[in-house]
Design a protein around this motif. Structure first.
Motif, PDB file in Angstrom:
ATOM      1  N   ARG A  30      31.113  18.077 -61.184  1.00 10.76           N
ATOM      2  CA  ARG A  30      30.362  18.475 -59.943  1.00 10.76           C
ATOM      3  C   ARG A  30      28.941  17.874 -59.676  1.00 10.76           C
ATOM      4  O   ARG A  30      28.539  17.644 -58.572  1.00 10.76           O
ATOM      5  N   ALA A  31      28.273  17.458 -60.930  1.00 15.03           N
ATOM      6  CA  ALA A  31      27.128  16.938 -60.748  1.00 15.03           C
ATOM      7  C   ALA A  31      27.172  15.412 -60.117  1.00 15.03           C
ATOM      8  O   ALA A  31      26.405  15.183 -59.480  1.00 15.03           O
ATOM      9  N   GLY A  32      28.414  14.768 -60.364  1.00 19.34           N
ATOM     10  CA  GLY A  32      28.537  13.419 -59.830  1.00 19.34           C
ATOM     11  C   GLY A  32      28.926  13.805 -58.205  1.00 19.34           C
ATOM     12  O   GLY A  32      28.387  13.133 -57.342  1.00 19.34           O
ATOM     13  N   GLU A  33      29.436  14.722 -57.740  1.00 15.97           N
ATOM     14  CA  GLU A  33      29.622  15.110 -56.586  1.00 15.97           C
ATOM     15  C   GLU A  33      28.352  15.428 -55.751  1.00 15.97           C
ATOM     16  O   GLU A  33      28.428  14.898 -54.671  1.00 15.97           O
ATOM     17  N   LEU A  34      27.679  16.112 -56.421  1.00 14.17           N
ATOM     18  CA  LEU A  34      26.200  16.271 -55.898  1.00 14.17           C
ATOM     19  C   LEU A  34      25.428  15.129 -55.746  1.00 14.17           C
ATOM     20  O   LEU A  34      24.493  14.922 -54.714  1.00 14.17           O
ATOM     21  N   LEU A  35      25.275  14.261 -56.571  1.00  9.24           N
ATOM     22  CA  LEU A  35      24.747  13.062 -56.561  1.00  9.24           C
ATOM     23  C   LEU A  35      25.231  12.312 -55.149  1.00  9.24           C
ATOM     24  O   LEU A  35      24.535  11.363 -54.528  1.00  9.24           O
ATOM     25  N   ASP A  36      26.354  11.914 -55.268  1.00  7.98           N
ATOM     26  CA  ASP A  36      27.255  11.555 -54.117  1.00  7.98           C
ATOM     27  C   ASP A  36      26.776  12.052 -52.628  1.00  7.98           C
ATOM     28  O   ASP A  36      26.376  11.232 -51.911  1.00  7.98           O
ATOM     29  N   MET A  37      26.666  13.312 -52.691  1.00  7.88           N
ATOM     30  CA  MET A  37      26.321  14.070 -51.447  1.00  7.88           C
ATOM     31  C   MET A  37      24.786  13.600 -51.155  1.00  7.88           C
ATOM     32  O   MET A  37      24.753  13.660 -49.825  1.00  7.88           O
ATOM     33  N   VAL A  38      23.951  13.663 -52.037  1.00  7.31           N
ATOM     34  CA  VAL A  38      22.557  13.064 -51.621  1.00  7.31           C
ATOM     35  C   VAL A  38      22.332  11.607 -51.494  1.00  7.31           C
ATOM     36  O   VAL A  38      21.361  11.132 -51.455  1.00  7.31           O
ATOM     37  N   GLY A  39      23.489  10.766 -51.257  1.00  2.00           N
ATOM     38  CA  GLY A  39      23.384   9.725 -51.053  1.00  2.00           C
ATOM     39  C   GLY A  39      23.068   8.515 -52.037  1.00  2.00           C
ATOM     40  O   GLY A  39      22.582   7.319 -51.781  1.00  2.00           O
ATOM     41  N   ILE A  40      23.368   8.810 -53.505  1.00  2.00           N
ATOM     42  CA  ILE A  40      23.270   8.108 -54.625  1.00  2.00           C
ATOM     43  C   ILE A  40      24.276   7.393 -54.564  1.00  2.00           C
ATOM     44  O   ILE A  40      25.291   7.679 -54.762  1.00  2.00           O
TER      45      ILE A  40
END
Length: 595
Positions: free
Chosen positions: A133-143
Motif C-alpha cells: 500500500r505504501a508503494g501505491e501511495l507513493l505512486d499516487m503522489v507522483g513519485i
C-alpha cells in the motif's frame, strides 16, 4: 445542517519560564467544515504553527501548555483526551505535513518503513500489505521508480520528493483532516504547483478537510475557500477568499496584501517605496569602507565577473567501481555581470543554480572553465590573493541553519568577517553588528543569542546581515528571501536595492520565486539540468519568454487573484509541456541563449 469537522473555540496557549509567562496564541476561534480548505495566514511569530500543534496536541514541552479553550474534532474535545487516545487520532483521523520534511522524517528508517507505519498501527495491516500500500501511495503522489524510493532513506531524495513522501504518509489512512504547515515554502514554483495540485486532487477525491498554514497569500488565493488572518497570536480577520482579497477589512490584512505583487506589469518597478515598516537604518550606516564604485568614471566599465564555459562533473553517487555514471551538474555555462547589476539564475531544484554560484566563488572547484573577478583570473589566485578577494565577494546561503555555527552567538558570527579583514576594535565591531541587525529587522539584544533560538526566517535575516558586514562588491544570494514573510521580504529586498544603488553592489540572485526575480533582476538566466536554456534581459524574458521551460516556470507562479483558479488545468498543461521540453532541450537552443 452540516456540523463543523473541527471547531476551535477560545484557544489560548501559554509559555512559562524564569518566573514569567506570555501567551503567543490568545482566544483563537475558527471552524473547518468537512471537505473545506481553510488558509491560516500571518507572519512568523503570529502563532500559526503553535495553533496547529495545539490541535494535534504536539506541545510536548512542559513550559508550553494549552491554557484555555476547546478543540472539538468530530464532537470530541481534544484538549480533554489523554496521550493514548491522541495517538489513535494522529496519523489516522488527522494527518500532518510538516514544514521541514528532512527534520520530520526519521533519517535511520527507509521511506517504505515510514509510509507503511501508520497503516500497520491504525489499519492493522501486516508488513507485506502495508509495504504494498505504501508503494501505491507513493505512486499516487507522483513519485516514479516507487520500488527504489521505498528502499531509500530521506537524504537520498530531493526536497520535492521528500515533501511528496510526507503527503503520502499523511494521507495513508485517508484522514478526515489534513494539517499542512508551510508545505511548499522551500520548493521551486513548478514543484510547488504540483504539490498544491496534488493536495487539491486528494481533497476532491477523498473529501479531506485541510488546514493550510502559510505566509504565501498567492498559495491561499489559488487553493483555499476561507482565510483566517493571524497577527500577534490573535485572529484579526476571517472571510471567504474572494472577499478577503477584494475587500479586506482589517488594517493588518490590508498591510499584508499591500506587499503582494499584482501582476507581471510591475517589472522593474519599485513596489516597496513608502512601506510604513521599511527598515529605518539607511545603508550608509553600515558602510565598512568606501567602495571603488562610488568614484567610478562614467566611461563603460569592464564586467565585474566573467564566466566562460564553466563545467562541473561530480563523481557518481553510486560507487564508481560498480560502474556509476558521473553527474554533470553544470554544463558549459557562460555569463557576465556588470558592476551594480543583478543577474538572476532561476530553475528547478537540481538545475545547477546553486552549484553555478558556488563555482563562481570557488567554494567548489570547477572541472574546467574560466572565471575572472575584477579583471583577475580568479581560478589561479594563490591562497593569500584568494583570501583578499573573498573580502570583496560574499554569499547568502539557502540553508541558514547549516551555515551558522551553532556554538557561536550571533554577535560572534557577525564580528568574524570584520575581525579577519579589518582592524576594528571590539566595541566598534559590536556596534557594527547591532547596526546591521537593525537593518534586517532584528534587535541589538539578539547579538547574545544562538542560532537555534531563532525561527527559520530570523536565521535567514542573520545570514543576510553577515554577508553585508564587509560591504562587498559582489554578493551571491542563494534563495535569500525564500523563508521570509512578505513584509520582511519586502524590507530585505528594499534594503538590497538601496545598497546596490548607493554602493554599486552586484548580485547573483538565485531564486525559485520569479515574482521576486522580476523585481530584482536586470538579466535572467534560466537553467535546467545543468544547462542554460534561456538568457535575456528581465523585461524581455517576462514579457515574451522564448523557451517552453521558461513559460512553464512563469505559468507555475501562484497568482494573487482567486479567479485565476479556473485556469488550473491550463497552467498544469503548460508546466508539463515545459518540463518535458527541458528534458530533450536542443543544443542549438542552449547555444543561442548563451550567445
Amino acid at each position: 445542517m452540516t456540523k463543523p469537522l473541527l471547531s476551535v473555540d477560545g484557544l489560548t496557549v501559554e509559555i512559562t519560564g524564569g518566573g514569567k509567562s506570555f501567551q503567543p496564541v490568545r482566544n483563537v476561534s475558527f471552524e473547518i467544515m468537512p471537505g473545506q480548505m481553510l488558509g491560516l495566514v500571518g507572519e512568523s511569530g503570529s502563532g500559526k504553527s503553535l495553533t496547529a500543534m495545539s490541535i494535534n496536541r504536539l506541545l510536548t514541552d512542559k513550559a508550553v501548555q494549552i491554557k484555555s479553550g476547546s478543540i472539538q474534532f468530530q464532537g470530541r474535545d481534544l484538549t480533554k483526551l489523554d496521550e493514548r487516545a491522541m495517538r489513535k487520532i494522529r496519523g489516522d483521523q488527522i494527518g500532518t505535513i510538516f514544514q521541514e520534511p528532512m527534520t520530520a522524517l526519521n533519517p535511520v528508517f527507509t521511506l517504505g518503513d515510514q509510509v507503511s507505519e501508520p497503516l500497520r498501527r491504525h489499519r492493522g495491516m501486516n508488513k507485506k500489505q502495508a509495504w504494498e500500500r505504501a508503494g501505491e501511495l507513493l505512486d499516487m503522489v507522483g513519485i516514479r521508480d516507487v520500488q527504489r524510493v521505498l528502499n531509500n532513506y530521506p537524504h537520498h531524495l530531493s526536497g520535492g520528493m521528500r515533501q511528496r513522501a510526507m503527503i503520502a504518509m499523511a494521507m495513508s489512512c485517508e484522514p478526515q483532516l489534513l494539517i499542512a504547515d508551510e508545505p511548499t515554502t522551500a520548493l521551486d514554483v513548478t514543484t510547488q504547483l504540483q504539490i498544491l495540485d496534488l493536495m487539491l486532487d486528494l481533497q476532491e477525491q477523498h473529501g479531506t478537510a485541510v488546514l493550510l498554514i502559510t505566509h504565501d497569500l498567492g498559495v491561499v488565493a489559488q487553493t483555499c475557500e476561507t482565510v483566517a488572518v493571524m497577527n500577534s497570536g490573535e485572529i484579526v480577520e476571517r472571510a471567504a477568499v474572494e472577499d478577503l482579497f477584494a475587500r479586506p477589512q482589517n488594517d493588518y490584512t490590508k498591510r499584508l496584501l499591500s506587499f503582494m505583487p499584482e501582476g507581471r506589469s510591475r517589472a522593474n518597478a519599485r513596489p516597496f517605496d513608502g512601506v510604513p515598516d521599511a527598515a529605518p537604518v539607511r545603508a550608509d550606516r553600515i558602510a565598512a569602507r568606501p567602495l571603488e564604485s562610488e568614484t567610478a568614471a562614467a566611461a563603460p566599465t569592464p564586467p565585474l565577473l566573467q564566466v566562460k564555459n564553466l563545467l562541473k562533473v561530480f563523481p557518481s553517487r553510486v560507487n564508481a567501481r560498480r560502474g556509476g555514471v558521473p553527474v554533470v551538474a553544470v554544463d558549459q555555462v557562460s555569463f557576465s555581470l556588470q558592476p551594480g547589476k543583478t543577474l538572476a539564475i532561476v530553475g528547478e531544484s537540481g538545475s545547477g543554480k546553486s552549484t553555478t554560484g558556488r563555482l563562481a566563488m570557488r567554494l567548489i572547484e570547477p572541472t574546467s572553465g574560466e572565471v575572472e573577478f575584477e579583471g583577475k583570473d580568479f581560478l589561479n589566485l594563490d591562497a593569500g590573493e584568494l583570501r583578499a578577494a573573498r573580502a570583496r565577494m560574499q554569499i547568502i546561503f539557502q540553508d541558514t541553519f547549516a551555515s551558522l555555527d551553532p556554538r557561536w552567538t550571533i554577535g560572534k558570527l557577525l564580528r568574524e568577517p570584520l575581525a579577519l579583514h579589518t582592524q576594528m576594535g571590539q566595541a566598534e565591531l559590536r556596534d557594527r553588528g547591532a547596526e546591521v541587525l537593525k537593518v534586517v529587522g532584528m534587535l541589538p539584544e539578539h547579538l547574545e543569542r544562538y542560532p537555534h533560538e531563532f525561527s527559520g526566517g530570523q536565521r535567514q535575516r542573520i545570514g543576510i546581515a553577515r554577508a553585508l558586514m564587509l560591504n562587498p562588491s559582489l554578493i551571491v544570494c542563494d534563495e535569500p528571501v525564500s523563508a521570509l514573510d512578505v513584509s520582511v521580504q519586502a524590507q530585505v529586498l528594499e534594503l538590497m536595492k538601496d545598497l546596490q544603488e548607493q554602493f554599486g553592489l552586484s548580485y547573483i540572485f538565485i531564486s525559485h520565486d520569479l515574482s521576486v526575480v522580476e523585481m530584482m533582476a536586470d538579466d535572467v538566466m534560466v537553467m535546467s539540468r545543468g544547462k542554460v536554456v534561456e538568457h535575456s534581459e528581465s523585461k524581455q524574458l517576462f514579457a515574451n519568454p522564448g523557451h517552453p521551460y521558461t513559460r512553464a516556470l512563469l505559468a507555475a507562479i501562484p497568482g494573487v487573484n482567486p479567479a485565476e483558479r479556473a485556469n488550473r488545468a491550463e497552467r498544469r498543461r503548460i508546466v508539463e509541456l515545459g518540463l518535458a521540453a527541458a528534458v530533450d532541450d536542443a543544443p542549438e537552443l542552449v547555444a543561442a541563449s548563451v550567445a
